[in-house]
Design a protein around this motif. Structure first.
Motif, short mmCIF file in Angstrom:
data_model
loop_
_atom_site.label_atom_id
_atom_site.label_comp_id
_atom_site.label_asym_id
_atom_site.label_seq_id
_atom_site.Cartn_x
_atom_site.Cartn_y
_atom_site.Cartn_z
N UNK A 141 -14.65 -2.34 -23.26
CA UNK A 141 -13.85 -3.22 -22.41
C UNK A 141 -14.66 -4.30 -21.70
N UNK A 142 -15.89 -4.51 -22.10
CA UNK A 142 -16.74 -5.44 -21.36
C UNK A 142 -16.15 -6.84 -21.32
N UNK A 143 -15.64 -7.33 -22.43
CA UNK A 143 -15.06 -8.68 -22.46
C UNK A 143 -13.83 -8.78 -21.55
N UNK A 144 -13.12 -7.68 -21.38
CA UNK A 144 -11.98 -7.67 -20.46
C UNK A 144 -12.46 -7.86 -19.02
N UNK A 145 -13.60 -7.24 -18.71
CA UNK A 145 -14.14 -7.32 -17.35
C UNK A 145 -14.90 -8.61 -17.08
N UNK A 146 -15.31 -9.32 -18.15
CA UNK A 146 -15.99 -10.61 -18.01
C UNK A 146 -15.15 -11.65 -18.75
N UNK A 147 -14.09 -12.15 -18.14
CA UNK A 147 -13.08 -12.95 -18.87
C UNK A 147 -13.58 -14.28 -19.41
N UNK A 148 -14.71 -14.78 -18.89
CA UNK A 148 -15.24 -16.06 -19.39
C UNK A 148 -16.33 -15.86 -20.43
N UNK A 149 -16.64 -14.62 -20.76
CA UNK A 149 -17.72 -14.32 -21.71
C UNK A 149 -17.18 -14.35 -23.14
N UNK A 150 -18.10 -14.51 -24.08
CA UNK A 150 -17.79 -14.41 -25.50
C UNK A 150 -18.78 -13.44 -26.15
N UNK A 151 -18.42 -12.97 -27.33
CA UNK A 151 -19.26 -11.98 -28.00
C UNK A 151 -19.73 -12.45 -29.36
N UNK A 152 -20.92 -12.00 -29.73
CA UNK A 152 -21.46 -12.23 -31.08
C UNK A 152 -21.99 -10.89 -31.58
N UNK A 153 -21.52 -10.46 -32.73
CA UNK A 153 -21.96 -9.19 -33.29
C UNK A 153 -22.25 -9.33 -34.77
N UNK A 154 -23.12 -8.49 -35.27
CA UNK A 154 -23.44 -8.44 -36.70
C UNK A 154 -22.97 -7.12 -37.30
N UNK A 155 -22.19 -6.36 -36.52
CA UNK A 155 -21.58 -5.12 -36.99
C UNK A 155 -20.11 -5.37 -37.25
N UNK A 156 -19.68 -5.28 -38.51
CA UNK A 156 -18.32 -5.69 -38.87
C UNK A 156 -17.26 -4.81 -38.21
N UNK A 157 -17.53 -3.53 -38.08
CA UNK A 157 -16.57 -2.65 -37.44
C UNK A 157 -16.35 -3.03 -35.99
N UNK A 158 -17.43 -3.30 -35.26
CA UNK A 158 -17.31 -3.74 -33.87
C UNK A 158 -16.57 -5.07 -33.80
N UNK A 159 -16.88 -5.97 -34.72
CA UNK A 159 -16.21 -7.28 -34.73
C UNK A 159 -14.71 -7.12 -34.94
N UNK A 160 -14.32 -6.27 -35.86
CA UNK A 160 -12.90 -6.07 -36.11
C UNK A 160 -12.20 -5.50 -34.88
N UNK A 161 -12.82 -4.50 -34.28
CA UNK A 161 -12.21 -3.88 -33.10
C UNK A 161 -12.09 -4.88 -31.95
N UNK A 162 -13.15 -5.62 -31.71
CA UNK A 162 -13.13 -6.61 -30.63
C UNK A 162 -12.16 -7.74 -30.94
N UNK A 163 -12.14 -8.15 -32.21
CA UNK A 163 -11.24 -9.24 -32.59
C UNK A 163 -9.78 -8.88 -32.40
N UNK A 164 -9.43 -7.62 -32.64
CA UNK A 164 -8.05 -7.19 -32.45
C UNK A 164 -7.64 -7.28 -30.98
N UNK A 165 -8.60 -7.14 -30.08
CA UNK A 165 -8.28 -7.17 -28.65
C UNK A 165 -8.52 -8.53 -28.02
N UNK A 166 -9.56 -9.23 -28.49
CA UNK A 166 -9.99 -10.44 -27.79
C UNK A 166 -9.97 -11.69 -28.66
#
Length: 332
Positions: free
Chosen positions: A28-53
Motif C-alpha cells: 500500500x505504499x503508493x496509496x500512502x504516498x499519493x504523489x509518488x510513482x513506482x518503477x519495478x523490474x518484477x513483472x508480478x509486482x508490476x501487475x499487482x501495482x498496476x491493477x491498483x495504481x
C-alpha cells in the motif's frame, strides 16, 4: 505492509512531491504516498501495482523518463544490480537526494557503502529490522550503459560453443550454474513443436533449444525484466530467433506447448520462495498438448515427484548429480 515501506512511512515528511520508488514492494505504499510513482523490474509486482495504481507504475530495465524530486531504491539482492540502479537513479538527481532502504539481513549496511560513490551517506532510521540511508548527489553522474555492464562468456557445449550475455541481477550472473549444466545434458528427444524455457534467466536453455531444434518455435519467459533483456541479447549473440516475454508464473505461458523446460526459481530476493515452481507443476498440464512433456532440474531435497505425478503423470528421474536431479513427465 512490507517492513521497508513501514520504515519509509516513519519518515513520510521526506517523501512529499514527486518521488520515484524503485524496486518497491507490491503493498500500500503508493496509496500512502499519493504523489509518488513506482518503477519495478518484477513483472508480478508490476501487475499487482498496476491493477491498483494504474499508470503510476512502470516495468523495465530503465526508469521512467519523467523528472522526479527524489528517488528511493529498495535494495535488491545483487550487488552488481545495486551498482547499476544507484548510478542510473543518481544520473537523474544532480543536486537532489537519493535514498536507499533495505533489510539488515539483505546487507543494507554493506550496500550503504555503495552510496559513497555519490557523496557522504547518512543513516536516517533503523527499525523493523531495516535501515534507511540517504545521500545528496552533488556532482553530475553519467547514466550507465546497461549492455556495457553485461558479462559475456562462451559455453563449450557438445554441439559447439554458445555465447551467453548475462546482465546484473540475473540468476547465476556471469556463469553457468550446475543445475542448468546438468539439464543441458538431458534435453535430447523432445517432441517437435512449441517449446517453452520457463524462468529463462540469461537465455541459455532457450537458446540451446532453438539451436538444437531449429524447426520448433521456442519461447522464453521470466518474471524479471533484466532476465528478459539478457535472453534477447543471448539469442541475438547466437543469431537465433525466439519469442521472449515477461510473465508472472506459468499462467502467463502460451498454450499448446509440446515441451516445458525449466530450471525453476525458488528464491525471491533474500527469501526462499517455492510458489512459482509449485504452480508450474500443478498447472503445466493446461499448457501442454496431449503429447507434451515437462523436463525440469531441481535440488534433490525438493519433493517434486509426488507433485508431478499428481498433476501430470509418471515422473522419471533422468539424472542425478551434485545435489540436482532431472525430472521428466509426459502429460497423461
Amino acid at each position: 505492509m512490507d517492513p521497508r515501506s513501514e520504515v519509509l512511512l516513519r519518515q513520510a515528511e521526506l517523501f512529499t512531491g514527486s518521488v520515484l520508488l524503485a524496486g518497491l514492494p507490491a503493498d500500500d505504499l503508493l496509496h500512502n504516498l499519493p504523489d509518488a510513482s513506482g518503477w519495478t523490474w518484477h513483472f508480478g509486482d508490476h501487475r499487482h501495482l498496476g491493477q491498483r495504481f494504474g499508470a503510476r507504475t512502470t516495468f523495465g530495465v530503465t526508469p521512467p523518463e519523467a523528472e522526479t524530486d527524489t528517488a528511493v531504491l529498495f535494495l535488491p539482492k545483487s550487488r552488481e544490480l545495486t551498482d547499476y540502479l544507484l548510478a542510473t537513479l543518481a544520473s537523474r538527481l544532480t543536486g537532489k537526494l537519493l535514498y536507499l532502504v533495505g533489510e539488515k539481513r539483505g546487507g543494507i549496511e554493506r550496500a550503504a557503502r555503495q552510496l559513497e560513490a555519490f557523496g557522504k551517506p547518512q543513516k536516517l532510521d533503523s527499525a523493523r529490522h531495516c535501515q534507511l540511508w540517504k545521500v545528496r548527489i552533488e556532482q553530475p553522474v553519467p547514466a550507465p550503459d546497461l549492455t556495457s555492464l553485461a558479462q559475456r562468456f562462451t559455453l563449450d557445449l557438445a554441439d559447439g560453443p554458445l555465447q551467453v550475455v548475462s546482465l546484473p541481477g540475473v540468476f547465476a550472473h556471469g556463469r553457468l550454474d550446475r543445475g542448468s549444466a546438468l539439464l543441458l545434458e538431458h534435453l535430447d528427444g523432445l517432441p517437435s513443436g512449441h517449446l517453452l524455457d520457463f524462468g529463462c534467466g540469461a537465455g541459455v536453455i532457450g537458446s540451446w533449444l532453438k539451436r538444437r531444434y531449429p524447426a520448433s518455435q521456442v519461447s522464453l519467459m521470466d518474471v524479471d525484466a533484466f532476465a528478459v533483456e539478457a535472453s534477447r541479447l543471448t539469442l541475438a549473440a547466437n543469431n537465433l530467433e525466439g519469442s521472449v516475454f515477461a510473465g508472472d508464473g506459468i499462467g502467463d505461458a502460451p498454450e499448446a506447448l509440446v515441451g516445458i523446460i525449466s530450471n525453476p526459481p525458488f528464491h525471491q530476493g533474500v527469501h526462499t520462495h517455492y510458489q512459482a515452481s509449485e504452480e508450474l507443476l500443478r498447472q503445466a498440464h493446461a499448457h501442454l498438448e496431449r503429447s507434451g512433456e515437462i523436463r525440469i532440474v531441481a535440488n534433490s531435497f525438493l519433493r517434486y515427484p509426488p507433485l508431478i505425478e499428481q498433476h501430470l503423470g509418471s515422473c522419471q528421474t533422468l539424472a542425478e548429480r551434485e545435489g540436482f536431479r532431472i525430472y521428466r513427465a509426459g502429460k497423461r
